[in-house]
Motif scaffolding. Structure first.
Motif: not given
Length: 150
Positions: A123, A100-105, A47-48, A40, A44
């Motif tokens: 996170s 992208a980070w905000r979408e991933q919480g 994805d970044t 995970r 992350l």
């Protein structure tokens, strides 16, 4: 849209110092297997990189760092280091990463120091990411969540 505040070199040093101490905080591990937690974290990071764009060099250190889980259980977390050339627009790259980070919480903090935009993402399980973008380079550093040592 990124909200920024301007700070001097002293503020940048303070933020770096706090981030470096992130491995010392107590955090309960997530309820997944160690391998899944590590995958995970790597996803992350990947994805970044995709959100920021560019061609990245992966220089992650495979050596875990010591950390502590509540009730003083020994744990370890894995560090990451990714490097890329400067983007065409550091602001747009930072905007994409923030989104992208905000979408991933992730909880995101944005700071601008001189000509460098820095995003700090945290996170709920204690993963920490730092993304920096300027005309000359982009960097992505981070630490995985603290996992108990078997």
């Amino acid at each position: 849209m990124i909200r920024r505040s301007r700070f001097g070199i002293v503020a940048a040093a303070a933020v770096f110092g706090v981030a470096a101490l992130g491995g010392c905080t107590l955090q309960t591990p997530s309820a997944v297997e160690d391998e899944e937690a590590r995958e995970r974290f790597v996803a992350l990071l990947d994805d970044t990189q995709a959100a920021a764009g560019g061609s990245w060099s992966v220089r992650d250190d495979p050596t875990p760092r010591q950390c502590v889980i509540p009730l003083w259980v020994s744990g370890e977390r894995f560090p990451a280091l990714r490097l890329a050339d400067g983007p065409a627009s550091p602001t747009r790259a930072a905007d994409r990463v923030e989104e992208a980070w905000r979408e991933q919480g992730l909880e995101v903090t944005v700071m601008e120091v001189s000509n460098v935009i820095e995003l700090k993402g945290e996170s709920t399980v204690g993963e920490l990411l730092l993304f920096r973008a300027s005309d000359s380079a982009m960097t992505l550093t981070g630490e995985s969540e603290c996992r108990p040592v078997a």
